[in-house]
Design an enzyme around this catalytic site. Sequence first.
Site, PDB file in Angstrom:
ATOM      1  N   LYS A 256     -10.958  -1.766   6.284  1.00  0.00           N
ATOM      2  CA  LYS A 256      -9.770  -1.514   7.052  1.00  0.00           C
ATOM      3  C   LYS A 256     -10.264  -1.307   8.404  1.00  0.00           C
ATOM      4  CE  LYS A 256      -5.750   1.878   6.997  1.00  0.00           C
ATOM      5  NZ  LYS A 256      -4.676   2.267   6.117  1.00  0.00           N
TER       6      LYS A 256
ATOM      7  N   THR B 121      -4.032   6.198   1.889  1.00  0.00           N
ATOM      8  CA  THR B 121      -4.674   7.616   2.262  1.00  0.00           C
ATOM      9  C   THR B 121      -5.420   8.211   1.130  1.00  0.00           C
ATOM     10  OG1 THR B 121      -2.259   7.568   3.138  1.00  0.00           O
ATOM     11  CG2 THR B 121      -3.542   9.617   3.398  1.00  0.00           C
TER      12      THR B 121
ATOM     13  N   ARG C  91       0.761  10.486   0.526  1.00  0.00           N
ATOM     14  CA  ARG C  91       0.896  11.564   1.527  1.00  0.00           C
ATOM     15  C   ARG C  91       2.078  12.635   1.094  1.00  0.00           C
ATOM     16  NH1 ARG C  91       1.671   8.282   6.954  1.00  0.00           N
ATOM     17  NH2 ARG C  91       0.209   6.665   6.598  1.00  0.00           N
TER      18      ARG C  91
ATOM     19  N   GLU D  75       0.942  -1.098  -0.088  1.00  0.00           N
ATOM     20  CA  GLU D  75       0.147   0.105  -0.009  1.00  0.00           C
ATOM     21  C   GLU D  75       0.965   1.174  -0.037  1.00  0.00           C
ATOM     22  OE1 GLU D  75      -2.830   0.260   3.367  1.00  0.00           O
ATOM     23  OE2 GLU D  75      -2.884   2.439   3.184  1.00  0.00           O
TER      24      GLU D  75
HETATM   25  O1  LIG Z   1      -2.594   6.586   5.415  1.00  0.00           O
HETATM   26  C1  LIG Z   1      -3.365   6.040   5.660  1.00  0.00           C
HETATM   27  O2  LIG Z   1      -4.307   5.792   4.764  1.00  0.00           O
HETATM   28  C2  LIG Z   1      -3.590   5.455   7.047  1.00  0.00           C
HETATM   29  O3  LIG Z   1      -4.719   4.787   7.191  1.00  0.00           O
HETATM   30  C3  LIG Z   1      -2.587   5.222   8.004  1.00  0.00           C
HETATM   31  C4  LIG Z   1      -1.717   4.042   7.866  1.00  0.00           C
HETATM   32  O4  LIG Z   1      -2.389   2.952   7.601  1.00  0.00           O
HETATM   33  C5  LIG Z   1      -0.839   4.107   9.166  1.00  0.00           C
HETATM   34  O5  LIG Z   1      -0.113   5.352   9.287  1.00  0.00           O
HETATM   35  C6  LIG Z   1      -0.079   2.827   9.283  1.00  0.00           C
HETATM   36  O6  LIG Z   1       0.048   2.751  10.795  1.00  0.00           O
HETATM   37  P1  LIG Z   1       1.478   2.048  11.511  1.00  0.00           P
HETATM   38  O7  LIG Z   1       1.657   0.942  11.093  1.00  0.00           O
HETATM   39  O8  LIG Z   1       1.075   2.233  13.126  1.00  0.00           O
HETATM   40  O9  LIG Z   1       2.396   3.251  10.956  1.00  0.00           O
END
Ligand SMILES: O=C(O)C(=O)C[C@H](O)[C@H](O)COP(=O)(O)O
Length: 216
Positions: free
Chosen positions: A136, A76, A52, A48
Amino acid sequence: MSFTLAKTERLAAILAQAPVIPVLTFDDAASGVATAKALRDGGLPVLEVTLRTPKSLEALQAIVSEVEGVTIGAGTVLETEHVQAAIQAGAEFLVSPGVSSRLIAAGSEAPVPFLPGVATASEAMQLAERGANFAKFFPAGPAGGPAYLKALLAPLPNLHFVPTGGVDLANAPSYLALKNVVSVGGSWVAPADLIARGDWAGITALAREASKLKAR
Ligand SMILES: O=C(O)C(=O)C[C@H](O)[C@H](O)COP(=O)(O)O
């Protein structure tokens, strides 16, 4: 608006490929390509790429055209415009951290599968009502962790989740043990410092560990 059977089956097939979906953020296309190869070589072929950064679409496109044996989704995805841009760049599925009514419409009508984000029973019900079978669960840890998902199984047995947000190698098994979890997402397999250093072997090692996790 529709979560069609064909797209649902395609999404199920994508999510069945690996227990962990790396959530990736890139500042340039070259590190995207190298990271994608490193993760694939470690046994994690479904990726994925978050939208961003200014270079995220370029990175996604470069991975699609240069890396064999991977399935790339765009993460995102927040707005209708992201849906179009991600598909044009070659995204094979779309992921969002949450939903608005406009995004549900745009995402579910897209030609590729859409994995929308939810954090509550009410949000999950709104997706189930529209025919979605996958969501998700974000942010998984802060929103209630495995206990919350376990509680959703009785009222919403047809909805399957990809918990993401605060998931790591240590807590992933408690999510993957649940009947309504298909795989987990996380950034821990490709940390920003390893990408910045170009430590591709380090990323492959993290992926290899994660790829051994057992999905039900
Ligand atoms: O950007 C997006 O669409 C999100 O939903 C955020 C990410 O899924 C998380 O930032 C991952 O989370 P971590 O593994 O805790 O770093």
